[in-house]
Design an enzyme around this catalytic site. Structure first.
Site, short mmCIF file in Angstrom:
data_model
loop_
_atom_site.label_atom_id
_atom_site.label_comp_id
_atom_site.label_asym_id
_atom_site.label_seq_id
_atom_site.Cartn_x
_atom_site.Cartn_y
_atom_site.Cartn_z
N LEU A 6 8.42 -3.01 -31.24
CA LEU A 6 8.79 -3.77 -30.04
C LEU A 6 8.23 -3.01 -28.85
O LEU A 6 8.39 -1.79 -28.77
CB LEU A 6 10.31 -3.90 -29.91
CG LEU A 6 11.00 -5.02 -30.68
CD1 LEU A 6 12.52 -4.92 -30.49
CD2 LEU A 6 10.52 -6.39 -30.20
N GLY A 8 9.22 -2.71 -25.84
CA GLY A 8 10.22 -2.05 -25.00
C GLY A 8 10.76 -0.76 -25.57
O GLY A 8 11.36 0.04 -24.85
N SER A 9 10.54 -0.53 -26.85
CA SER A 9 11.10 0.64 -27.54
C SER A 9 10.31 1.90 -27.21
O SER A 9 9.09 1.96 -27.44
CB SER A 9 11.09 0.39 -29.05
OG SER A 9 11.13 1.60 -29.77
N ALA A 10 11.00 2.92 -26.71
CA ALA A 10 10.32 4.18 -26.38
C ALA A 10 9.68 4.82 -27.62
O ALA A 10 8.52 5.27 -27.55
CB ALA A 10 11.30 5.15 -25.71
N ARG A 13 6.50 3.09 -28.31
CA ARG A 13 5.48 3.36 -27.30
C ARG A 13 4.84 4.73 -27.48
O ARG A 13 3.66 4.93 -27.19
CB ARG A 13 6.07 3.20 -25.90
CG ARG A 13 6.35 1.75 -25.53
CD ARG A 13 6.81 1.59 -24.10
NE ARG A 13 8.26 1.71 -23.96
CZ ARG A 13 8.90 2.71 -23.41
NH1 ARG A 13 8.23 3.75 -22.93
NH2 ARG A 13 10.22 2.71 -23.31
#
Length: 208
Positions: A6, A8-10, A13
Protein backbone atom coordinates in the site's frame (compact mmCIF):
# COMPACT_ATOMS: atom_id res chain seq x y z
CA UNK A 1 9.29 -9.44 -8.85
CA UNK A 2 5.77 -9.02 -7.49
CA UNK A 3 5.48 -6.52 -4.66
CA UNK A 4 2.30 -6.49 -2.58
CA UNK A 5 1.93 -3.13 -0.89
CA UNK A 6 0.00 0.00 0.00
CA UNK A 7 1.55 3.37 -0.91
CA UNK A 8 0.61 4.91 2.45
CA UNK A 9 2.53 2.28 4.41
CA UNK A 10 5.93 3.45 5.66
CA UNK A 11 7.45 -0.07 5.57
CA UNK A 12 6.26 -0.47 1.98
CA UNK A 13 7.74 2.88 1.03
CA UNK A 14 11.13 1.97 2.48
CA UNK A 15 11.28 -1.02 0.12
CA UNK A 16 10.23 1.14 -2.84
CA UNK A 17 13.07 3.56 -2.13
CA UNK A 18 15.53 0.67 -1.85
CA UNK A 19 14.40 -0.73 -5.19
CA UNK A 20 14.78 2.72 -6.74
CA UNK A 21 18.31 3.00 -5.36
CA UNK A 22 19.15 -0.35 -6.93
CA UNK A 23 17.49 0.41 -10.27
CA UNK A 24 14.99 -2.42 -9.79
CA UNK A 25 11.51 -2.31 -11.31
CA UNK A 26 8.98 -4.00 -9.03
CA UNK A 27 5.65 -5.32 -10.30
CA UNK A 28 3.56 -3.39 -7.79
CA UNK A 29 0.33 -5.03 -6.66
CA UNK A 30 -1.99 -2.95 -4.49
CA UNK A 31 -3.53 -4.93 -1.65
CA UNK A 32 -6.78 -3.58 -0.22
CA UNK A 33 -6.61 -4.47 3.47
CA UNK A 34 -9.97 -2.91 4.25
CA UNK A 35 -11.55 -5.24 1.71
CA UNK A 36 -9.72 -8.19 3.26
CA UNK A 37 -7.65 -9.01 0.20
CA UNK A 38 -4.73 -9.98 2.46
CA UNK A 39 -6.88 -12.75 3.97
CA UNK A 40 -7.77 -14.43 0.67
CA UNK A 41 -6.47 -18.01 0.30
CA UNK A 42 -4.23 -17.14 -2.65
CA UNK A 43 -2.40 -14.49 -0.62
CA UNK A 44 -2.22 -16.63 2.51
CA UNK A 45 -0.38 -19.24 0.42
CA UNK A 46 2.26 -16.60 -0.31
CA UNK A 47 2.38 -15.08 3.15
CA UNK A 48 0.61 -16.95 5.97
CA UNK A 49 1.24 -13.96 8.25
CA UNK A 50 -0.84 -11.90 5.75
CA UNK A 51 1.18 -8.70 6.14
CA UNK A 52 2.50 -6.07 3.77
CA UNK A 53 4.93 -5.49 2.26
CA UNK A 54 5.42 -8.90 0.68
CA UNK A 55 7.90 -9.63 -2.10
CA UNK A 56 7.74 -12.58 -4.48
CA UNK A 57 10.96 -13.24 -6.41
CA UNK A 58 10.38 -16.32 -8.56
CA UNK A 59 9.48 -19.13 -6.17
CA UNK A 60 10.76 -17.20 -3.14
CA UNK A 61 8.44 -15.11 -0.97
CA UNK A 62 9.56 -12.75 1.78
CA UNK A 63 7.85 -10.30 4.09
CA UNK A 64 8.98 -7.78 6.76
CA UNK A 65 10.23 -4.64 5.04
CA UNK A 66 13.71 -4.49 6.51
CA UNK A 67 14.38 -8.12 5.59
CA UNK A 68 13.21 -7.36 2.04
CA UNK A 69 15.47 -4.29 1.82
CA UNK A 70 18.53 -6.29 2.84
CA UNK A 71 17.62 -9.17 0.51
CA UNK A 72 17.30 -6.83 -2.48
CA UNK A 73 20.67 -5.21 -1.78
CA UNK A 74 22.45 -8.51 -1.20
CA UNK A 75 21.01 -10.14 -4.31
CA UNK A 76 20.76 -7.27 -6.77
CA UNK A 77 23.13 -4.53 -5.57
CA UNK A 78 25.94 -3.75 -8.00
CA UNK A 79 27.92 -2.53 -4.99
CA UNK A 80 27.51 -3.10 -1.25
CA UNK A 81 27.21 0.63 -0.44
CA UNK A 82 23.65 0.40 0.89
CA UNK A 83 24.57 -2.54 3.17
CA UNK A 84 28.37 -2.82 3.40
CA UNK A 85 30.00 -6.18 3.95
CA UNK A 86 32.19 -4.84 6.78
CA UNK A 87 30.85 -6.58 9.93
CA UNK A 88 31.06 -3.47 12.10
CA UNK A 89 29.39 -1.19 9.54
CA UNK A 90 26.71 -3.79 8.94
CA UNK A 91 26.14 -4.20 12.69
CA UNK A 92 25.45 -0.47 13.09
CA UNK A 93 23.04 -0.54 10.14
CA UNK A 94 21.25 -3.52 11.66
CA UNK A 95 21.01 -1.71 14.99
CA UNK A 96 19.38 1.28 13.28
CA UNK A 97 16.98 -0.99 11.40
CA UNK A 98 15.93 -2.72 14.62
CA UNK A 99 15.65 0.69 16.32
CA UNK A 100 13.34 1.84 13.55
CA UNK A 101 11.20 -1.29 13.83
CA UNK A 102 11.10 -1.69 17.60
CA UNK A 103 11.31 1.90 18.85
CA UNK A 104 10.75 4.70 16.32
CA UNK A 105 8.10 3.29 13.98
CA UNK A 106 6.55 1.35 16.87
CA UNK A 107 6.07 4.62 18.75
CA UNK A 108 4.21 6.01 15.74
CA UNK A 109 1.95 2.97 15.46
CA UNK A 110 1.26 2.81 19.20
CA UNK A 111 0.32 6.48 19.49
CA UNK A 112 -1.36 7.32 16.19
CA UNK A 113 -3.02 4.10 14.97
CA UNK A 114 -5.58 3.87 17.82
CA UNK A 115 -6.56 7.50 17.13
CA UNK A 116 -6.74 7.05 13.36
CA UNK A 117 -8.34 3.63 13.09
CA UNK A 118 -10.24 3.24 16.38
CA UNK A 119 -11.02 6.92 17.11
CA UNK A 120 -9.37 6.50 20.50
CA UNK A 121 -8.24 9.54 22.48
CA UNK A 122 -4.57 10.52 22.39
CA UNK A 123 -2.47 8.91 25.13
CA UNK A 124 0.11 11.38 26.49
CA UNK A 125 2.25 8.56 27.89
CA UNK A 126 2.59 7.08 24.40
CA UNK A 127 3.45 10.51 23.03
CA UNK A 128 6.37 10.63 25.47
CA UNK A 129 7.70 7.45 23.86
CA UNK A 130 7.75 9.24 20.51
CA UNK A 131 9.76 12.05 22.05
CA UNK A 132 12.16 9.53 23.60
CA UNK A 133 12.60 7.81 20.23
CA UNK A 134 13.41 11.12 18.55
CA UNK A 135 15.84 11.96 21.35
CA UNK A 136 17.67 8.71 20.60
CA UNK A 137 17.70 9.33 16.86
CA UNK A 138 18.95 12.88 17.43
CA UNK A 139 21.81 11.43 19.51
CA UNK A 140 22.66 8.81 16.87
CA UNK A 141 22.94 11.59 14.28
CA UNK A 142 25.19 13.86 16.36
CA UNK A 143 28.13 14.72 14.12
CA UNK A 144 26.89 12.46 11.32
CA UNK A 145 25.33 13.20 7.96
CA UNK A 146 23.81 9.72 7.72
CA UNK A 147 22.20 7.36 10.19
CA UNK A 148 24.83 4.62 10.08
CA UNK A 149 28.22 5.61 8.78
CA UNK A 150 29.35 8.23 6.30
CA UNK A 151 27.13 7.36 3.35
CA UNK A 152 23.54 6.50 2.49
CA UNK A 153 22.46 3.01 3.59
CA UNK A 154 19.23 1.04 3.99
CA UNK A 155 19.12 2.38 7.56
CA UNK A 156 18.55 5.88 6.20
CA UNK A 157 15.82 4.71 3.84
CA UNK A 158 13.93 2.83 6.56
CA UNK A 159 14.20 5.75 8.99
CA UNK A 160 13.25 8.23 6.27
CA UNK A 161 10.03 6.36 5.54
CA UNK A 162 9.16 6.54 9.23
CA UNK A 163 10.19 10.14 9.89
CA UNK A 164 8.34 11.44 6.83
CA UNK A 165 5.21 9.73 8.13
CA UNK A 166 5.61 11.62 11.40
CA UNK A 167 5.71 14.81 9.35
CA UNK A 168 2.29 14.23 7.77
CA UNK A 169 0.98 13.42 11.26
CA UNK A 170 2.10 16.99 12.15
CA UNK A 171 4.69 15.88 14.69
CA UNK A 172 7.09 18.77 15.24
CA UNK A 173 10.66 17.52 15.20
CA UNK A 174 12.24 20.96 14.86
CA UNK A 175 13.49 20.65 18.44
CA UNK A 176 15.64 17.73 17.29
CA UNK A 177 18.17 19.67 15.18
CA UNK A 178 20.23 16.69 14.07
CA UNK A 179 17.10 14.88 12.87
CA UNK A 180 15.84 18.01 11.10
CA UNK A 181 19.18 18.48 9.32
CA UNK A 182 19.41 14.80 8.35
CA UNK A 183 15.80 14.84 7.11
CA UNK A 184 16.34 17.94 4.97
CA UNK A 185 19.40 16.30 3.37
CA UNK A 186 17.70 12.93 2.81
CA UNK A 187 14.83 14.61 0.98
CA UNK A 188 17.36 15.74 -1.63
CA UNK A 189 19.58 12.64 -1.88
CA UNK A 190 17.32 9.63 -1.22
CA UNK A 191 16.36 7.77 -4.40
CA UNK A 192 12.59 7.52 -4.70
CA UNK A 193 11.86 10.39 -2.32
CA UNK A 194 9.08 11.68 -4.58
CA UNK A 195 7.18 8.39 -4.50
CA UNK A 196 7.74 8.16 -0.75
CA UNK A 197 6.26 11.62 -0.23
CA UNK A 198 3.30 10.84 -2.49
CA UNK A 199 2.61 7.84 -0.26
CA UNK A 200 2.89 10.03 2.82
CA UNK A 201 0.26 12.37 1.40
CA UNK A 202 -1.93 9.34 0.71
CA UNK A 203 -1.63 8.39 4.38
CA UNK A 204 -2.26 11.97 5.49
CA UNK A 205 -5.93 11.70 4.54
CA UNK A 206 -6.42 9.57 7.67
CA UNK A 207 -5.52 12.62 9.74
CA UNK A 208 -8.02 14.89 7.98
Amino acid sequence: MDFYYLPGSAPCRSVLMTAKALGIELNKKLLNLQAGEHLKPEFLKINPQHTIPTLVDGDFALWESRAIMVYLVEKYGKTDSLFPKCPKKRAVINQRLYFDMGTLYKSFADYYYPQVFAKAPADPELFKKIETAFDFLNTFLEGHEYAAGDSLTVADLALLASVSTFEVASFDFSKYPNVAKWYANLKTVAPGWEENWAGCLEFKKYFS
